[in-house]
Write a protein that holds these residues in place. Structure first.
Motif, PDB file in Angstrom:
ATOM      1  N   LYS A  39       1.491 -12.355   3.074  1.00  0.00           N
ATOM      2  CA  LYS A  39       2.586 -13.141   2.527  1.00  0.00           C
ATOM      3  C   LYS A  39       2.619 -14.455   3.294  1.00  0.00           C
ATOM      4  O   LYS A  39       2.774 -14.463   4.509  1.00  0.00           O
ATOM      5  CB  LYS A  39       3.917 -12.409   2.687  1.00  0.00           C
ATOM      6  CG  LYS A  39       5.066 -13.118   1.987  1.00  0.00           C
ATOM      7  CD  LYS A  39       6.423 -12.508   2.263  1.00  0.00           C
ATOM      8  CE  LYS A  39       6.475 -11.027   2.098  1.00  0.00           C
ATOM      9  NZ  LYS A  39       7.797 -10.467   2.354  1.00  0.00           N
ATOM     10  N   PHE A  40       2.478 -15.574   2.579  1.00  0.00           N
ATOM     11  CA  PHE A  40       2.432 -16.896   3.199  1.00  0.00           C
ATOM     12  C   PHE A  40       3.786 -17.257   3.777  1.00  0.00           C
ATOM     13  O   PHE A  40       4.815 -17.094   3.139  1.00  0.00           O
ATOM     14  CB  PHE A  40       2.010 -17.930   2.155  1.00  0.00           C
ATOM     15  CG  PHE A  40       2.019 -19.343   2.663  1.00  0.00           C
ATOM     16  CD1 PHE A  40       1.033 -19.784   3.511  1.00  0.00           C
ATOM     17  CD2 PHE A  40       3.023 -20.213   2.297  1.00  0.00           C
ATOM     18  CE1 PHE A  40       1.032 -21.088   3.984  1.00  0.00           C
ATOM     19  CE2 PHE A  40       3.042 -21.515   2.750  1.00  0.00           C
ATOM     20  CZ  PHE A  40       2.040 -21.954   3.602  1.00  0.00           C
ATOM     21  N   ILE A  51       0.477 -19.424   9.185  1.00  0.00           N
ATOM     22  CA  ILE A  51       1.273 -18.273   9.615  1.00  0.00           C
ATOM     23  C   ILE A  51       1.551 -17.410   8.384  1.00  0.00           C
ATOM     24  O   ILE A  51       2.009 -17.921   7.359  1.00  0.00           O
ATOM     25  CB  ILE A  51       2.605 -18.729  10.255  1.00  0.00           C
ATOM     26  CG1 ILE A  51       2.372 -19.779  11.348  1.00  0.00           C
ATOM     27  CG2 ILE A  51       3.383 -17.528  10.778  1.00  0.00           C
ATOM     28  CD1 ILE A  51       1.499 -19.331  12.476  1.00  0.00           C
ATOM     29  N   CYS A  52       1.262 -16.115   8.487  1.00  0.00           N
ATOM     30  CA  CYS A  52       1.477 -15.214   7.357  1.00  0.00           C
ATOM     31  C   CYS A  52       1.817 -13.817   7.871  1.00  0.00           C
ATOM     32  O   CYS A  52       1.654 -13.516   9.045  1.00  0.00           O
ATOM     33  CB  CYS A  52       0.243 -15.172   6.476  1.00  0.00           C
ATOM     34  SG  CYS A  52      -1.240 -14.697   7.344  1.00  0.00           S
ATOM     35  N   GLU A  53       2.310 -12.980   6.957  1.00  0.00           N
ATOM     36  CA  GLU A  53       2.664 -11.600   7.300  1.00  0.00           C
ATOM     37  C   GLU A  53       1.746 -10.660   6.536  1.00  0.00           C
ATOM     38  O   GLU A  53       1.581 -10.786   5.325  1.00  0.00           O
ATOM     39  CB  GLU A  53       4.111 -11.322   6.907  1.00  0.00           C
ATOM     40  CG  GLU A  53       4.544  -9.895   7.141  1.00  0.00           C
ATOM     41  CD  GLU A  53       5.919  -9.595   6.570  1.00  0.00           C
ATOM     42  OE1 GLU A  53       6.193  -8.410   6.328  1.00  0.00           O
ATOM     43  OE2 GLU A  53       6.700 -10.531   6.357  1.00  0.00           O
ATOM     44  N   ASN A  54       1.138  -9.715   7.242  1.00  0.00           N
ATOM     45  CA  ASN A  54       0.330  -8.682   6.605  1.00  0.00           C
ATOM     46  C   ASN A  54       1.294  -7.745   5.887  1.00  0.00           C
ATOM     47  O   ASN A  54       2.166  -7.159   6.516  1.00  0.00           O
ATOM     48  CB  ASN A  54      -0.492  -7.933   7.658  1.00  0.00           C
ATOM     49  CG  ASN A  54      -1.449  -6.951   7.052  1.00  0.00           C
ATOM     50  OD1 ASN A  54      -1.124  -6.228   6.122  1.00  0.00           O
ATOM     51  ND2 ASN A  54      -2.647  -6.906   7.612  1.00  0.00           N
ATOM     52  N   THR A  55       1.165  -7.613   4.564  1.00  0.00           N
ATOM     53  CA  THR A  55       2.139  -6.825   3.800  1.00  0.00           C
ATOM     54  C   THR A  55       2.024  -5.320   4.060  1.00  0.00           C
ATOM     55  O   THR A  55       2.988  -4.597   3.855  1.00  0.00           O
ATOM     56  CB  THR A  55       2.014  -7.096   2.294  1.00  0.00           C
ATOM     57  OG1 THR A  55       0.689  -6.782   1.863  1.00  0.00           O
ATOM     58  CG2 THR A  55       2.346  -8.544   1.964  1.00  0.00           C
ATOM     59  N   THR A  57       1.105  -3.876   7.172  1.00  0.00           N
ATOM     60  CA  THR A  57       1.561  -3.555   8.526  1.00  0.00           C
ATOM     61  C   THR A  57       2.826  -4.297   8.931  1.00  0.00           C
ATOM     62  O   THR A  57       3.432  -3.971   9.943  1.00  0.00           O
ATOM     63  CB  THR A  57       0.464  -3.910   9.556  1.00  0.00           C
ATOM     64  OG1 THR A  57       0.216  -5.313   9.489  1.00  0.00           O
ATOM     65  CG2 THR A  57      -0.816  -3.139   9.293  1.00  0.00           C
ATOM     66  N   HIS A  58       3.221  -5.309   8.133  1.00  0.00           N
ATOM     67  CA  HIS A  58       4.392  -6.153   8.418  1.00  0.00           C
ATOM     68  C   HIS A  58       4.285  -6.865   9.766  1.00  0.00           C
ATOM     69  O   HIS A  58       5.285  -7.149  10.407  1.00  0.00           O
ATOM     70  CB  HIS A  58       5.696  -5.354   8.336  1.00  0.00           C
ATOM     71  CG  HIS A  58       5.888  -4.747   6.985  1.00  0.00           C
ATOM     72  ND1 HIS A  58       6.195  -5.491   5.869  1.00  0.00           N
ATOM     73  CD2 HIS A  58       5.782  -3.461   6.552  1.00  0.00           C
ATOM     74  CE1 HIS A  58       6.291  -4.690   4.829  1.00  0.00           C
ATOM     75  NE2 HIS A  58       6.041  -3.455   5.208  1.00  0.00           N
ATOM     76  N   ILE A  59       3.050  -7.162  10.172  1.00  0.00           N
ATOM     77  CA  ILE A  59       2.795  -7.902  11.408  1.00  0.00           C
ATOM     78  C   ILE A  59       2.514  -9.355  11.047  1.00  0.00           C
ATOM     79  O   ILE A  59       1.743  -9.638  10.129  1.00  0.00           O
ATOM     80  CB  ILE A  59       1.598  -7.304  12.172  1.00  0.00           C
ATOM     81  CG1 ILE A  59       1.935  -5.883  12.628  1.00  0.00           C
ATOM     82  CG2 ILE A  59       1.197  -8.179  13.344  1.00  0.00           C
ATOM     83  CD1 ILE A  59       0.772  -5.144  13.258  1.00  0.00           C
ATOM     84  N   VAL A  60       3.141 -10.274  11.771  1.00  0.00           N
ATOM     85  CA  VAL A  60       2.896 -11.702  11.558  1.00  0.00           C
ATOM     86  C   VAL A  60       1.552 -12.058  12.173  1.00  0.00           C
ATOM     87  O   VAL A  60       1.265 -11.691  13.309  1.00  0.00           O
ATOM     88  CB  VAL A  60       4.027 -12.549  12.171  1.00  0.00           C
ATOM     89  CG1 VAL A  60       3.709 -14.028  12.063  1.00  0.00           C
ATOM     90  CG2 VAL A  60       5.349 -12.233  11.498  1.00  0.00           C
TER      91      VAL A  60
END
Length: 75
Positions: A39-40, A51-55, A57-60
């Motif tokens: 997620k951008f 900077i993005c979030e891995n959908t 694992t919810h890790i930035v």
């Protein structure tokens, strides 16, 4: 060696930095050869990072601007 190109919204994209210019906060994208979706959040040109979030694992995560092309996922 010429980098691979992706055509997104009728525009050719060669780098994450170029793709990030088309994205809005919250848009989903992925690496061409990966199943992980991101997620951008923001483009930081001064740091040459996206900077993005891995959908999953919810890790930035931070991704270098010159990384291989990412493909926008339409959901």
């Amino acid at each position: 060696m010429k980098p691979k190109t992706e055509i997104i919204n009728n525009r050719i994209v060669n780098s994450v930095e170029q793709l990030a210019r088309f994205l809005k906060r919250g848009d989903i994208f992925r690496k061409p050869r990966s199943s992980a979706q991101y997620k951008f959040e923001e483009l930081r040109l001064d740091e040459k990072m996206v900077i993005c979030e891995n959908t999953a694992t919810h890790i930035v995560e931070k991704i270098y601007c010159n990384s291989p092309v990412f493909k926008l996922m339409v959901i």
